[in-house]
Design an enzyme around this catalytic site. Structure first.
Site, PDB file in Angstrom:
ATOM      1  CG  HIS A 182      -2.158  -0.707   0.960  1.00  0.00           C
ATOM      2  ND1 HIS A 182      -2.701  -1.607   1.808  1.00  0.00           N
ATOM      3  CD2 HIS A 182      -2.960  -0.649  -0.109  1.00  0.00           C
ATOM      4  CE1 HIS A 182      -3.805  -2.061   1.283  1.00  0.00           C
ATOM      5  NE2 HIS A 182      -3.988  -1.498   0.120  1.00  0.00           N
ATOM      6  CB  CYS A 494      -7.404  -0.859 -23.167  1.00  0.00           C
ATOM      7  SG  CYS A 494      -8.012  -2.538 -23.115  1.00  0.00           S
TER       8      CYS A 494
HETATM    9  C1  PEP Z   1      -4.909  -6.742 -22.062  1.00  0.00           C
HETATM   10  O1  PEP Z   1      -4.931  -7.976 -22.085  1.00  0.00           O
HETATM   11  O2  PEP Z   1      -4.304  -6.056 -22.902  1.00  0.00           O
HETATM   12  C2  PEP Z   1      -5.601  -6.012 -20.999  1.00  0.00           C
HETATM   13  C3  PEP Z   1      -5.746  -4.705 -21.026  1.00  0.00           C
HETATM   14  O3  PEP Z   1      -6.052  -6.752 -19.953  1.00  0.00           O
HETATM   15  P1  PEP Z   1      -5.138  -7.284 -18.735  1.00  0.00           P
HETATM   16  O4  PEP Z   1      -3.754  -6.768 -18.921  1.00  0.00           O
HETATM   17  O5  PEP Z   1      -5.813  -6.831 -17.496  1.00  0.00           O
HETATM   18  O6  PEP Z   1      -5.244  -8.778 -18.958  1.00  0.00           O
END
Ligand code: PEP
Ligand code: MG
Length: 541
Positions: A182, A494
């Site tokens: 944390h 993402c």
């Molecule tokens: C991904 O797989 O690119 C993603 C954003 O999800 P995570 O990294 O949480 O698996």
């Protein structure tokens, strides 16, 4: 000069004197009263400690508030209180009983296989030491610093950081500690450079010495010579100039030199992070991770989740928030919730888990649907393998809507649902996913690269096979974009590659509309894109 290397948990470059925080040995000269008086003293100290925590909570927000709330909960925990009560009944003084039970309890929590939870051991110690200090007649010592310093300790407790005047802390360094702790999270959210695991030797030498903390390169140099001091000052000036230059880009729309408009959004997991992202100019939250809600030791019910999602929307201040439903499995294990798997990356993860545990999925969907009236929101499912996964997930959405209608609770009837594209089969079936009603695609390159190239994303030995710009990945993205364009729906990336200055322009060239990334990278990537002509970017498809 003496150099130590450690693990960076929060980036930055600072220079200044080191102050070692030593909690010292307590307990000397403690008077022990009879058992009933010790018990009464303990009860009174707990009341005072909780008051202190409540008033600290009023000044805190985001992650710090969550930590203080957890400590407050610990001081109500029956198991801990009974353990302390048992020591007092056996003749121990209340302060010693609290110390002892706190240590045992913290150790028990630290030994749990869940990494997130085991970090909460520090919070137990922190909450107990607040009670002990009250009992010892030294009301919680607020660290008072008369000049900006680099704080050093074996490990730092969250309240050490929360209670200090931020302007006085140049950086934080510890001889032990964990990146998931944390304190590390608090340092990151407060933007304090921090380095951990510098070792015992460092701790015994550091107090009172001048130091350079280079938490970009994981180094701490004690007693820097004049040449190094000059170099640091120059580097800091250059960094400050860059920060000021980038700050001017915050409100600027992200349009490339050839006129392509891109939307830069942030990946977050809680309201505090969202506030920070908004301050960094995020145009929305492209990925709100929700699985951490399941990793806090208990499963939040619909009501608790509803307030969490509402807080997230409030923090986004009208910007769109794309919530990802629980993505547990693989490396994101929730103790007690899932069975061990031989090959967890290929196991019951993401939407597969939710379709298996529809009880949990229903709570989440109902909470999300209810929150959808509070601000612009979209929902996406992780690890969708094909049309059947999406259809089954949407059947669950229909059930949740029906449930809310029966309860007379409102929700946004037009709420959009999309798919994460993380598995090659989802890319191949992207046209059918769009036909089935997916309102947007969000490409999770972290997993898409792993599954396309059959390379474990957790294994750094395989880095050379893990390529975000390989021909295969470029084709995967181009295929997804083509299906999305034909259906008239947007595509986001993402995964971490969205924050990479090489791959961000490449993905934009391939037709991606939104890039969602850690908020610290937003302005860097915006600067790159503002200076890019996509016609000059070479893609291989
Ligand atoms: C991904 O797989 O690119 C993603 C954003 O999800 P995570 O990294 O949480 O698996
Ligand atoms: Mg993923």
């Amino acid at each position: 000069m003496r150099e130590y290397t450690g693990v960076t948990v929060s980036e930055g470059l600072v220079m200044g004197p080191v102050r070692r925080i030593d909690r010292g040995v307590s307990g000397l000269g403690r008077l022990i009263h009879d058992r009933s008086k010790e018990r009464a003293l303990f009860d009174a100290a707990v009341v005072l400690a909780k008051d202190e925590l409540r008033s600290l909570m009023e000044q805190a927000d985001g992650e710090e508030r969550d930590i203080l709330r957890f400590q407050l909960v610990m001081l109500d925990d029956q198991a801990l209180l009974t353990e302390i009560g048992n020591y007092i009944a056996a003749g121990a003084g209340s302060a010693a009983a609290t110390e002892r039970a706190g240590q045992i309890f913290a150790r028990r929590i630290r030994d749990l296989p869940d990494e997130y939870l085991c970090q909460r051991g520090a919070d137990v110690l922190d909450a107990c030491s607040r009670v002990v200090e009250i009992l010892d007649g030294k009301p919680r010592q607020k660290l008072v610093l008369d000049q900006p310093m680099i704080l050093a300790a074996e490990s730092i407790l969250p309240s050490d950081i929360i209670s200090i005047d931020r302007g006085m802390v140049l950086g934080i360094v510890t001889s032990k500690g964990s990146a998931q702790s944390h304190a590390a999270i608090v340092a990151r959210t407060m933007g304090i450079p921090a380095l951990i695991q510098l070792g015992e030797e460092f701790l015994s030498h550091c107090d009172g010495h001048q130091a350079v903390l280079d938490a970009r390169e994981g180094r701490l140099i004690l007693d820097p010579d004049t040449a190094l001091q000059k170099e640091v000052l120059l580097k800091r000036e250059a960094m400050a100039r860059k920060k000021a230059r980038l700050a001017g880009l915050r409100e600027k729309p992200c349009v490339t030199l050839d006129g392509t408009r891109l939307f830069l959004q942030a990946n977050c997991s809680e309201p505090g992070g969202i506030e920070q992202a908004v301050a960094e100019g995020a145009e929305g939250i492209g990925l709100l991770r929700t699985e951490f809600l399941l990793m806090k030791g208990s499963i939040p019910d619909e009501e608790e989740q509803y307030y969490f999602y509402r807080s997230c929307l409030a923090a986004a201040q009208g910007r769109p928030v794309t919530v990802r439903t629980f993505d547990v499995g693989a490396d994101k294990l929730v103790e007690g919730l899932m069975l061990p798997e031989k090959n967890p990356a290929l196991g019951l993860r993401g939407v597969r888990f939710c379709l298996d545990r529809t009880d949990l999925f229903q709570d989440q969907l109902c909470a999300l649907l209810r929150a959808s009236t509070q601000g612009p929101m979209e929902i996406m499912f992780p690890m969708v393998g094909g049309v059947l996964d999406f259809r089954l997930a949407m059947d669950e959405v229909e059930k949740a809507k029906e449930n809310l209608r029966m309860r007379g609770q409102p929700f946004d009837e037009d709420l959009k649902f999309g798919c994460m594209i993380e598995v090659p089969s989802a890319v191949i079936c992207a046209p059918e996913l769009a036909q089935a009603g997916a309102a947007f695609f969000s490409i999770g390159t972290n997993d898409l690269i792993q599954y396309t190239h059959a390379v474990d994303r957790m294994d750094s030995r395989l880095d050379r096979y893990y390529k975000a710009d390989s021909l295969a990945i470029q084709r995967m993205i181009a295929m997804t974009v083509k299906a999305a364009k034909e259906a008239g729906i947007p595509v986001c990336v993402c995964g971490r590659a969205a924050a990479n200055p090489q791959t961000a322009p490449l993905y934009a060239k391939l037709g991606v509309n939104i890039l969602s990334m850690a908020s610290q990278s937003l302005l860097d990537i915006k600067e790159v894109l503002l200076n890019t002509d996509l016609q000059e970017v070479v893609s291989r498809v």
